[in-house]
Design a protein around this motif. Sequence first.
Motif, PDB file in Angstrom:
ATOM      1  N   MET A 143      -8.894  41.755  80.527  1.00 16.78           N
ATOM      2  CA  MET A 143      -8.592  40.364  80.177  1.00 16.78           C
ATOM      3  C   MET A 143      -8.780  39.445  81.376  1.00 16.78           C
ATOM      4  N   LYS A 144      -8.446  39.943  82.551  1.00 23.71           N
ATOM      5  CA  LYS A 144      -8.664  39.130  83.748  1.00 23.71           C
ATOM      6  C   LYS A 144     -10.156  38.887  83.956  1.00 23.71           C
ATOM      7  N   ASP A 145     -10.947  39.946  83.772  1.00 22.05           N
ATOM      8  CA  ASP A 145     -12.388  39.853  83.994  1.00 22.05           C
ATOM      9  C   ASP A 145     -13.085  39.005  82.939  1.00 22.05           C
TER      10      ASP A 145
ATOM     11  N   GLU B  34     -10.524  34.578  71.082  1.00 24.37           N
ATOM     12  CA  GLU B  34      -9.070  34.382  71.060  1.00 24.37           C
ATOM     13  C   GLU B  34      -8.407  35.318  70.047  1.00 24.37           C
ATOM     14  N   THR B  35      -9.050  35.503  68.905  1.00 28.03           N
ATOM     15  CA  THR B  35      -8.527  36.419  67.890  1.00 28.03           C
ATOM     16  C   THR B  35      -8.496  37.845  68.439  1.00 28.03           C
ATOM     17  N   ASP B  36      -9.568  38.233  69.100  1.00 25.60           N
ATOM     18  CA  ASP B  36      -9.620  39.574  69.704  1.00 25.60           C
ATOM     19  C   ASP B  36      -8.511  39.749  70.741  1.00 25.60           C
ATOM     20  N   ARG B  37      -8.300  38.733  71.558  1.00 25.81           N
ATOM     21  CA  ARG B  37      -7.240  38.801  72.579  1.00 25.81           C
ATOM     22  C   ARG B  37      -5.861  38.905  71.937  1.00 25.81           C
TER      23      ARG B  37
ATOM     24  N   LEU C 208      -5.102  40.108  69.033  1.00 25.12           N
ATOM     25  CA  LEU C 208      -4.966  41.445  68.459  1.00 25.12           C
ATOM     26  C   LEU C 208      -4.676  42.475  69.555  1.00 25.12           C
ATOM     27  N   GLU C 209      -5.377  42.350  70.648  1.00 28.46           N
ATOM     28  CA  GLU C 209      -5.167  43.273  71.776  1.00 28.46           C
ATOM     29  C   GLU C 209      -3.751  43.140  72.331  1.00 28.46           C
ATOM     30  N   LEU C 210      -3.267  41.914  72.454  1.00 28.36           N
ATOM     31  CA  LEU C 210      -1.913  41.700  72.963  1.00 28.36           C
ATOM     32  C   LEU C 210      -0.860  42.240  71.999  1.00 28.36           C
ATOM     33  N   ARG C 211      -1.104  42.099  70.711  1.00 29.12           N
ATOM     34  CA  ARG C 211      -0.177  42.634  69.711  1.00 29.12           C
ATOM     35  C   ARG C 211      -0.145  44.164  69.790  1.00 29.12           C
ATOM     36  N   THR C 212      -1.318  44.763  69.974  1.00 30.41           N
ATOM     37  CA  THR C 212      -1.398  46.218  70.130  1.00 30.41           C
ATOM     38  C   THR C 212      -0.637  46.655  71.375  1.00 30.41           C
TER      39      THR C 212
END
Length: 140
Positions: A50-52, A67-70, A72-76
């Motif tokens: 995410m930083k990269d 943003e949707t992908d992020r 989802l990743e944060l929820r996971t």
Amino acid sequence: MKAEVFLPEDYKPAEDEPFMNDLQLEYFRRKLINWKSEILEDSRDTIEGMKDSTRNIPDVADRASEETDRALELRTRDRQRKLVSKIDSALRRIEEGEYGYCEITGEPISLKRLDARPIATMSLEAQERHERREKVHRDD
């Protein structure tokens, strides 16, 4: 502190040995520790990724997709954070001698269930009763 238990590489808990003997406890302890390590490693990779990948995307649709992908990743990752907490709780139960026993009935949880879900705190029967009760109350 207990002495370290030698655990053969091909060891699998069996029904014909004493329940939650030293080998079984060590087997599940290592399984939990390895699972926790994998989750934490994945989390570190996600944070680095995410930083990269922080960049300005001019296309609105592409930006929304990212943003949707992020999200989802944060929820996971949040679910996995909660899972780490449950793993820590299971490791604590091993140390306290309570691991492998249903928190509702006090009966042993099946080895197959523990192998599939090492953080289980209820026997299959108690879990099913709990879920049925939860469903009944949720439908109200």
